[in-house]
Design an enzyme around this catalytic site. Structure first.
Site, PDB file in Angstrom:
ATOM      1  N   LYS A  20      15.335  52.903  78.875  1.00 44.98           N
ATOM      2  CA  LYS A  20      14.416  53.678  79.919  1.00 44.98           C
ATOM      3  C   LYS A  20      13.371  53.019  80.266  1.00 44.98           C
ATOM      4  O   LYS A  20      13.301  52.728  81.616  1.00 44.98           O
ATOM      5  CB  LYS A  20      13.863  54.920  79.236  1.00 44.98           C
ATOM      6  CG  LYS A  20      13.170  55.683  80.145  1.00 44.98           C
ATOM      7  CD  LYS A  20      12.983  57.281  79.710  1.00 44.98           C
ATOM      8  CE  LYS A  20      12.006  57.393  78.528  1.00 44.98           C
ATOM      9  NZ  LYS A  20      11.711  58.490  77.903  1.00 44.98           N
ATOM     10  N   GLY A  31       5.333  54.737  77.044  1.00 45.54           N
ATOM     11  CA  GLY A  31       6.206  53.667  77.714  1.00 45.54           C
ATOM     12  C   GLY A  31       6.682  54.293  78.883  1.00 45.54           C
ATOM     13  O   GLY A  31       6.934  53.455  79.731  1.00 45.54           O
ATOM     14  N   ASP A  32       6.815  55.605  78.958  1.00 48.06           N
ATOM     15  CA  ASP A  32       7.456  56.134  80.176  1.00 48.06           C
ATOM     16  C   ASP A  32       6.813  57.008  81.126  1.00 48.06           C
ATOM     17  O   ASP A  32       7.213  57.906  81.869  1.00 48.06           O
ATOM     18  CB  ASP A  32       8.738  56.975  79.756  1.00 48.06           C
ATOM     19  CG  ASP A  32       8.246  58.217  78.910  1.00 48.06           C
ATOM     20  OD1 ASP A  32       7.153  58.280  78.751  1.00 48.06           O
ATOM     21  OD2 ASP A  32       9.217  59.076  78.573  1.00 48.06           O
ATOM     22  N   ARG A  62      18.325  60.714  77.468  1.00 50.59           N
ATOM     23  CA  ARG A  62      18.600  61.576  78.720  1.00 50.59           C
ATOM     24  C   ARG A  62      18.827  60.790  80.018  1.00 50.59           C
ATOM     25  O   ARG A  62      19.125  61.239  81.290  1.00 50.59           O
ATOM     26  CB  ARG A  62      17.377  62.471  78.829  1.00 50.59           C
ATOM     27  CG  ARG A  62      17.440  63.421  77.607  1.00 50.59           C
ATOM     28  CD  ARG A  62      16.180  64.237  77.427  1.00 50.59           C
ATOM     29  NE  ARG A  62      15.136  63.457  76.684  1.00 50.59           N
ATOM     30  CZ  ARG A  62      13.790  63.787  76.637  1.00 50.59           C
ATOM     31  NH1 ARG A  62      13.246  64.815  77.164  1.00 50.59           N
ATOM     32  NH2 ARG A  62      12.867  63.262  75.769  1.00 50.59           N
ATOM     33  N   ASN A 121      12.745  18.911 115.146  1.00 50.57           N
ATOM     34  CA  ASN A 121      13.500  19.830 115.541  1.00 50.57           C
ATOM     35  C   ASN A 121      14.968  19.783 114.905  1.00 50.57           C
ATOM     36  O   ASN A 121      15.516  18.881 115.326  1.00 50.57           O
ATOM     37  CB  ASN A 121      13.776  19.993 117.136  1.00 50.57           C
ATOM     38  CG  ASN A 121      14.478  21.062 117.571  1.00 50.57           C
ATOM     39  OD1 ASN A 121      14.114  22.302 117.889  1.00 50.57           O
ATOM     40  ND2 ASN A 121      15.988  21.029 117.624  1.00 50.57           N
ATOM     41  N   LEU A 135       4.124  53.087  73.507  1.00 51.51           N
ATOM     42  CA  LEU A 135       5.552  53.305  72.726  1.00 51.51           C
ATOM     43  C   LEU A 135       6.601  53.206  73.769  1.00 51.51           C
ATOM     44  O   LEU A 135       6.963  53.929  74.683  1.00 51.51           O
ATOM     45  CB  LEU A 135       5.217  54.908  72.142  1.00 51.51           C
ATOM     46  CG  LEU A 135       4.192  55.425  71.653  1.00 51.51           C
ATOM     47  CD1 LEU A 135       4.211  56.720  71.164  1.00 51.51           C
ATOM     48  CD2 LEU A 135       3.489  54.578  70.632  1.00 51.51           C
ATOM     49  N   ALA A 136       7.409  52.292  73.163  1.00 52.32           N
ATOM     50  CA  ALA A 136       8.512  51.872  74.257  1.00 52.32           C
ATOM     51  C   ALA A 136       9.747  51.468  73.392  1.00 52.32           C
ATOM     52  O   ALA A 136      10.585  50.622  73.926  1.00 52.32           O
ATOM     53  CB  ALA A 136       8.135  50.465  75.018  1.00 52.32           C
ATOM     54  N   ALA A 137       9.993  52.023  72.215  1.00 49.21           N
ATOM     55  CA  ALA A 137      11.197  51.844  71.731  1.00 49.21           C
ATOM     56  C   ALA A 137      12.321  53.108  71.587  1.00 49.21           C
ATOM     57  O   ALA A 137      13.697  52.594  71.387  1.00 49.21           O
ATOM     58  CB  ALA A 137      10.672  51.685  70.095  1.00 49.21           C
TER      59      ALA A 137
END
Ligand code: UD1
Ligand code: MG
Length: 484
Positions: free
Chosen positions: A22, A110-111, A15, A385, A8-10
């Site tokens: 995030k 996802g956090d 905060r 060199n 779940l990354a939506a």
């Protein structure tokens, strides 16, 4: 049992008070969302598709969801940000899930970057032992603030999860919390589609409501206890810093157990994909990230930053070296204060010294570029060199051009090499030259402006200066003729 994963990354993560979503926050060089991704990949043959729920605009940066065996994330767009159930429902109703063979959906937030790989495997094993159960991971926290509390009946069975926003004072004292990891059998998942109402306070549809729904339908919920250290989620900047510290400690402990010496593990940042050989010593304030691999018995100095860089064995990287997408051959010596930009490839036992910048450059074995140089788009043979202050003029304002310098070459100090140009093997370039034509093997190139000596010219100069300063101090300025 085939398990599809769902991350779940939506959620934007308001905060966090940051313009960066995030789950795209960076922890030890990797995005937050890439941690659960790697943890899910560890499920191996049981694993089907990994669905990643994203906002309609998708990720703002490359989230680094890479799998060495080629699995691509199945991105699922959550059209309306209506809570964690909204995110899961988007997966449950996607063609990819409905058309697949998954018997279960393993949902992770996802956090939560601290999930370790063995843990999800144990969780899957638990699911296999309890088919038909909704399984969820829980942990006992000394400070459960912010988490959903696990509500059990008098027989100790889970009957609900109460989010902080709805919890009574008594419920807030419950220390067993929802870790945000769920194994949901396919039939339970599909039967709940469009059946989870929004929370009356937050107006969001909570995934956690699934628990009371299952229980009231006569189903059972099984919990999997995990250590608090593995479940901490990131909702604020302070929590981001806390999980970073925990991950740092965990990763560094692992390297130390395998024979890596860290002068101060609390001040050394090593990404989760980095590999380091035994006997390597790393000084503080150093950052190793991405797919960096450091061989055995190296010495990595202070303030070094290596990203996606391969370091051979017995390499010395002195203080304040920055290297990106580069290779440092066995026994090479780099720094202090060197900048290796992408495409730098240093041969065995080569040296790159103070204030040297390189880009797309191959330096052959035992060659040296020791002081104050820019070498870009170049290929240097072995045992060559390159003198102090040598610059490859690789850009004419329109295009980049290459420089080839052979083996056994001596380039004197303060030389400009105007590309494209080729310097043959064993050639000698006199100090201060500007090389604009190819130099054959074994030749000497000398390009200097003619010089002139004027005897006593220095004396005349100093006298002139003295007279001028007398003029400024109030005396009458000397006439031009007088000075000459
Ligand atoms: C959630 C759980 C809580 C648990 C905690 C563990 C719910 C309602 N609560 O709370 O019980 O203790 O995780 O860390 O699930 N997301 C979406 N779409 C949305 C909203 C969120 O994809 O519409 C994603 C977020 O990006 C995040 C994850 O879901 O990765 C969890 O959301 P978050 O808002 O962090 O939930 P918590 O309040 O932490
Ligand atoms: Mg959270």
């Amino acid at each position: 049992m085939t398990i599809d994963g769902a991350i779940l990354a939506a959620g934007f993560g308001t905060r966090m008070a940051s313009p960066i979503p995030k789950v795209e926050s960076v922890v030890l060089g990797e995005t937050l969302v890439s941690y659960p991704w790697r943890a899910l990949l560890s499920l191996g043959p049981r694993l089907g598709t990994i669905h990643v729920v994203v906002r309609p605009e998708g990720f703002l940066r490359n989230p680094g969801l890479v799998d060495p065996s080629g699995q691509e994330p199945a991105l699922v767009v959550q059209q309306v940000m209506d809570g964690t159930w909204g995110a899961v429902e988007a997966v449950a109703t996607s063609d990819r899930f409905l058309g697949g063979k998954a018997t279960h959906l393993l949902v992770v937030n996802g956090d939560g970057p601290l999930l370790d790989e063995g843990l999800l495997e144990q969780f899957a094993v638990l699911g296999e032992a309890h088919p038909g159960f909704l399984c969820l991971a829980t942990a006992e926290l000394s400070d459960p603030r912010g988490y959903g509390r696990i509500i059990r009946n008098v027989d100790g069975e889970v009957v609900d999860i109460r989010e902080e926003s709805r919890a009574s004072e008594e419920e807030k004292r419950i220390r067993e919390v929802n870790a945000g990891i769920y194994l949901i059998p396919r039939d339970i998942l599909l039967s709940a589609v469009a059946k989870i109402p929004p929370d009356p306070v937050k107006k969001e549809r909570f995934l956690t409501t699934l628990v009371s729904r299952v229980v009231s339908g006569g189903g059972a919920v099984h919990t999997f206890p995990m250590t608090p250290e593995c479940m901490l989620g990131v909702n604020t900047q302070e929590e981001l810093a806390r999980v970073t510290a925990l991950l740092r400690e965990r990763i560094n402990r692992c390297h130390m157990e395998r024979g890596v010496t860290l002068w101060d593990p609390s001040r050394t940042d090593i990404g989760p994909k980095v590999e380091i050989g035994a006997g390597t010593v790393i000084m503080p304030q150093t950052v190793l990230e991405g797919k960096t691999r450091v061989g055995p018995s190296c010495r990595i100095g202070m303030g070094v930053h290596l990203a996606d860089t391969v370091v051979g064995s017995g390499v010395t990287v002195r203080d304040f070296v920055v290297a990106t997408e580069s290779r440092l051959g066995d026994g090479s010596v780099v720094g202090p204060f060197s900048h290796l930009r992408p495409g730098t490839d240093l041969g065995e036992e080569s040296h790159l010294g103070n204030f040297v910048e390189t880009k797309k450059t191959v330096v052959g074995a035992k060659s040296k570029v020791n002081h104050l140089s820019y070498i870009g788009d170049a290929e240097i043979g072995s045992n060559t060199n390159i003198g102090a202050g040598t610059i490859t003029c690789n850009y004419d304002g329109y295009d980049k051009h290459r420089t080839w310098i052979g083996s056994g070459v001596f380039v004197g100090s303060d030389t400009q090499v105007v590309a494209p140009v080729r310097i043959g093997d064993r050639a000698v370039i006199a100090a201060g030259s500007t090389v604009t034509t190819d130099v054959p093997d074994d030749a000497l190139l000398l390009s200097r402006a003619p010089q002139e000596i004027r005897p006593e010219g220095g004396v005349r100069y100093h006298r002139r200066r003295e007279k001028r300063s007398e003029g400024k101090n109030g005396r009458s300025a000397p006439k031009k003729k007088e000075i000459e």
